[in-house]
Design an enzyme around this catalytic site. Structure first.
Site, PDB file in Angstrom:
ATOM      1  N   HIS A 182     -66.642  -6.305  60.432  1.00  0.00           N
ATOM      2  CA  HIS A 182     -66.572  -7.715  60.815  1.00  0.00           C
ATOM      3  C   HIS A 182     -65.164  -8.020  61.301  1.00  0.00           C
ATOM      4  CE1 HIS A 182     -67.149 -12.043  60.743  1.00  0.00           C
ATOM      5  NE2 HIS A 182     -68.437 -11.794  60.620  1.00  0.00           N
ATOM      6  N   ASP A 198     -75.728  -8.921  58.412  1.00  0.00           N
ATOM      7  CA  ASP A 198     -76.927  -8.311  59.001  1.00  0.00           C
ATOM      8  C   ASP A 198     -77.443  -7.120  58.208  1.00  0.00           C
ATOM      9  OD1 ASP A 198     -75.552  -9.167  62.134  1.00  0.00           O
ATOM     10  OD2 ASP A 198     -77.353 -10.005  61.221  1.00  0.00           O
TER      11      ASP A 198
HETATM   12  C1  SDX Z   1     -72.429 -10.821  63.147  1.00  0.00           C
HETATM   13  O1  SDX Z   1     -68.203 -13.052  64.176  1.00  0.00           O
HETATM   14  C2  SDX Z   1     -69.079 -13.380  63.335  1.00  0.00           C
HETATM   15  O2  SDX Z   1     -68.843 -14.179  62.456  1.00  0.00           O
HETATM   16  C3  SDX Z   1     -70.451 -12.748  63.510  1.00  0.00           C
HETATM   17  C4  SDX Z   1     -71.449 -12.994  62.388  1.00  0.00           C
HETATM   18  C5  SDX Z   1     -71.882 -14.439  62.346  1.00  0.00           C
HETATM   19  O3  SDX Z   1     -72.336 -14.901  61.288  1.00  0.00           O
HETATM   20  O4  SDX Z   1     -71.898 -15.079  63.432  1.00  0.00           O
HETATM   21  O5  SDX Z   1     -70.888 -12.629  61.156  1.00  0.00           O
HETATM   22  C6  SDX Z   1     -72.715 -12.183  62.632  1.00  0.00           C
HETATM   23  O6  SDX Z   1     -72.392 -10.632  64.336  1.00  0.00           O
HETATM   24  C7  SDX Z   1     -72.121  -9.727  62.169  1.00  0.00           C
HETATM   25  C8  SDX Z   1     -71.740  -8.391  62.879  1.00  0.00           C
HETATM   26  C9  SDX Z   1     -73.037  -7.680  63.282  1.00  0.00           C
HETATM   27  N1  SDX Z   1     -72.726  -6.508  64.094  1.00  0.00           N
HETATM   28  C10 SDX Z   1     -72.810  -5.250  63.584  1.00  0.00           C
HETATM   29  O7  SDX Z   1     -73.114  -4.992  62.428  1.00  0.00           O
HETATM   30  C11 SDX Z   1     -72.550  -4.153  64.601  1.00  0.00           C
HETATM   31  C12 SDX Z   1     -71.621  -3.109  63.987  1.00  0.00           C
HETATM   32  N2  SDX Z   1     -70.312  -3.750  63.753  1.00  0.00           N
HETATM   33  C13 SDX Z   1     -69.288  -3.488  64.762  1.00  0.00           C
HETATM   34  O8  SDX Z   1     -69.745  -3.447  66.077  1.00  0.00           O
HETATM   35  C14 SDX Z   1     -68.015  -4.299  64.525  1.00  0.00           C
HETATM   36  O9  SDX Z   1     -67.687  -4.170  63.205  1.00  0.00           O
HETATM   37  C15 SDX Z   1     -67.977  -5.766  64.905  1.00  0.00           C
HETATM   38  C16 SDX Z   1     -68.430  -6.012  66.297  1.00  0.00           C
HETATM   39  C17 SDX Z   1     -68.796  -6.563  63.969  1.00  0.00           C
HETATM   40  C18 SDX Z   1     -66.507  -6.201  64.778  1.00  0.00           C
HETATM   41  O10 SDX Z   1     -65.822  -5.492  65.725  1.00  0.00           O
HETATM   42  P1  SDX Z   1     -64.233  -5.615  65.950  1.00  0.00           P
HETATM   43  O11 SDX Z   1     -63.626  -6.595  65.034  1.00  0.00           O
HETATM   44  O12 SDX Z   1     -64.005  -5.769  67.408  1.00  0.00           O
HETATM   45  O13 SDX Z   1     -63.728  -4.205  65.459  1.00  0.00           O
HETATM   46  P2  SDX Z   1     -63.549  -2.957  66.426  1.00  0.00           P
HETATM   47  O14 SDX Z   1     -64.838  -2.658  67.156  1.00  0.00           O
HETATM   48  O15 SDX Z   1     -62.295  -3.169  67.209  1.00  0.00           O
HETATM   49  O16 SDX Z   1     -63.347  -1.772  65.372  1.00  0.00           O
HETATM   50  C19 SDX Z   1     -62.084  -1.602  64.691  1.00  0.00           C
HETATM   51  C20 SDX Z   1     -62.159  -0.218  64.082  1.00  0.00           C
HETATM   52  C21 SDX Z   1     -62.567   0.847  65.110  1.00  0.00           C
HETATM   53  O17 SDX Z   1     -62.049   2.084  64.663  1.00  0.00           O
HETATM   54  P3  SDX Z   1     -60.708   2.677  65.400  1.00  0.00           P
HETATM   55  O18 SDX Z   1     -61.052   2.788  66.859  1.00  0.00           O
HETATM   56  O19 SDX Z   1     -59.621   1.628  65.117  1.00  0.00           O
HETATM   57  O20 SDX Z   1     -60.505   4.004  64.711  1.00  0.00           O
HETATM   58  O21 SDX Z   1     -63.190  -0.186  63.083  1.00  0.00           O
HETATM   59  C22 SDX Z   1     -64.235   0.701  63.476  1.00  0.00           C
HETATM   60  C23 SDX Z   1     -64.074   0.897  64.987  1.00  0.00           C
HETATM   61  O22 SDX Z   1     -64.615   2.155  65.371  1.00  0.00           O
HETATM   62  N3  SDX Z   1     -65.512   0.036  63.202  1.00  0.00           N
HETATM   63  C24 SDX Z   1     -66.603   0.675  62.789  1.00  0.00           C
HETATM   64  C25 SDX Z   1     -67.575  -0.317  62.624  1.00  0.00           C
HETATM   65  N4  SDX Z   1     -67.061  -1.519  62.948  1.00  0.00           N
HETATM   66  C26 SDX Z   1     -65.770  -1.290  63.304  1.00  0.00           C
HETATM   67  N5  SDX Z   1     -66.836   1.998  62.565  1.00  0.00           N
HETATM   68  C27 SDX Z   1     -68.100   2.317  62.147  1.00  0.00           C
HETATM   69  N6  SDX Z   1     -69.082   1.407  61.975  1.00  0.00           N
HETATM   70  C28 SDX Z   1     -68.864   0.095  62.194  1.00  0.00           C
HETATM   71  N7  SDX Z   1     -69.847  -0.788  62.020  1.00  0.00           N
END
Ligand code: SDX
Length: 389
Positions: free
Chosen positions: A263, A317
């Site tokens: 998140h 989720d």
């Molecule tokens: C919702 O914003 C909100 O409030 C949304 C929400 C709401 O109520 O409206 O809470 C609802 O959308 C919840 C999120 C649902 N999405 C997912 O579950 C999809 C998987 N999650 C990721 O795509 C991610 O965590 C996000 C999109 C939720 C957040 O992404 P960010 O903040 O842009 O983080 P990032 O993609 O820049 O990742 C930072 C690091 C990376 O690693 P490095 O490149 O730094 O080594 O964290 C890692 C990412 O690879 N990472 C994950 C991960 N999420 C982030 N690695 C593995 N699995 C994951 N789920």
């Protein structure tokens, strides 16, 4: 994350893009509150319509205001036969989020008189959208199965009525109560991507139906609201607890995101995930266990070890799909149900944006070509070989 000289932050991470009094998140401590009330209290003690009223008008309603609000929403549940006929023209194979986005936007055709400075107009638009989104969603679901839509029942509360229109059966009171709590949990969440879309769209002073349609389209993405559907597909793919570690090792080495985890704001477990786990366990105690829950718990335990040091824990989720599945909601309706609930938050932000509006128009860092002279067609060759048509 390095900040470019002029403050450019990819995805506007950490950049305040508005001032808002609607909800607040403490991402380090895992705290979420709506208008100052903790989500744990609202999920346990409030109803979705009472919470929607709080989000939109800023205070918990007194008994008379709540009664009037509930009655108004009940009286707006029906939709024109033209909307039902429109839904019949959609392909049955289409995703319900697309049907919801189209039908929400279509309301602007029926309620075209826009009066954004009129409190009665704002209240009317809030009623219509909160009341008609469940009816349109349930109608699309029945129609895609080749059946006639089920008319809403004025004698059923909000959550029960939606489940009734979806299944033709009055839901068990516990199931209805748990579904209503799920709607409370999904109603609002500060400036998430779909709410940001809603505010940007609202800032142009377009109609509220376009605002909600814009937000629905944003929520549909798998990185946002679409994740709840993907979590269940992921758990089914894993299949059993003993395959969790291999799945996770492979996902991490392939740098694939684990759905339902991570998140932008929370760096601990999303408080909504914990509440949803409790709701899931109540349902399983009453209606039978779901072994996918054991797989989910095992995945949370192992993933929290591997990804927790990076602040990656379950989000809203991760467990919601297991609750919806036990309630008999089809998987591809999980995200539309998220939208149904989040309409309350989007409408609260729409109203707040109107109260202190300035059209969103950020700037950019230009990274394209510097100025250059026009190149006549006959002089273009080499890498930019022009296809001879
Ligand atoms: C919702 O914003 C909100 O409030 C949304 C929400 C709401 O109520 O409206 O809470 C609802 O959308 C919840 C999120 C649902 N999405 C997912 O579950 C999809 C998987 N999650 C990721 O795509 C991610 O965590 C996000 C999109 C939720 C957040 O992404 P960010 O903040 O842009 O983080 P990032 O993609 O820049 O990742 C930072 C690091 C990376 O690693 P490095 O490149 O730094 O080594 O964290 C890692 C990412 O690879 N990472 C994950 C991960 N999420 C982030 N690695 C593995 N699995 C994951 N789920």
């Amino acid at each position: 994350m390095s900040v470019a000289p002029t403050g450019f932050r990819p995805g506007l991470e950490g950049v305040p893009a508005t001032q808002s009094a609607i909800s607040n998140i403490d991402g380090q401590r895992g705290i979420l509150s709506y208008r100052g009330y903790r989500i744990e209290d609202l999920a346990a003690r409030s109803s979705f319509l009472e919470t929607a009223y709080l989000l939109i008008w800023g205070e918990l309603p007194d008994p008379e205001k709540l009664r009037d609000f509930q009655y108004d929403v009940q009286m707006h549940r029906r939709v024109s036969f033209r909307i039902r006929d429109m839904l019949k023209c959609f392909p049955a194979s289409g995703h319900p989020m697309d049907a919801l986005q189209a039908s929400a936007a279509s309301l602007g055709l029926f309620y075209a008189n826009r009066a954004l400075d009129d409190e009665d107009y704002i209240r009317g638009a809030v009623m219509r959208l909160l009341a008609k989104i469940p009816t349109m969603l349930a109608a699309f679901h029945m129609i895609r199965r080749g059946q006639d839509p089920i008319q809403p029942r004025d004698d059923l509360p909000y959550a029960s009525n939606f489940l009734y229109m979806l299944t033709e059966r009055e839901p068990d009171p516990l199931a209805a109560r748990i579904f209503d709590a799920c709607l409370v949990l999904h109603a609002e969440h500060t400036l998430n991507a779909s709410t940001f879309s809603a505010r940007v769209t609202a800032s142009t002073l377009t109609d509220p139906y376009a605002v909600v349609a814009s937000a629905v389209g944003t929520l549909a993405g798998p990185l946002h609201g679409g994740a709840n559907e993907d979590v269940l597909l992921m758990l089914e793919e894993i299949g059993s607890e003993d395959r969790v570690e291999d799945f996770l090792d492979e996902a991490i080495s392939a740098r694939r995101k684990v759905m339902g985890f991570g998140h932008r704001e929370y760096k601990v477990k999303d408080p909504r995930a914990s509440i949803l786990q409790g709701l899931a366990e109540n349902l399983f105690d009453r209606f039978g266990h779901d072994k996918m829950y054991d797989v989910a718990c095992r995945l949370e335990a192992v993933a929290s070890e591997r990804l927790g040091p990076k602040g990656i824990y379950p989000n809203v989720d991760f467990y919601s799909g297991l609750v919806y599945r036990k309630l008999g909601i089809p998987t591809d309706l999980f995200t539309p149900v998220f939208a149904l609930a989040r309409a309350a938050g989007w409408l609260a932000h729409w109203k707040e944006q109107l109260g202190a509006n300035r059209i969103y128009r950020p700037t950019q860092l230009y990274t394209g070509a510097s100025e250059r002279d026009w190149l006549p067609l006959e002089q273009r060759c080499g890498d930019n070989e022009v296809p001879t048509g």
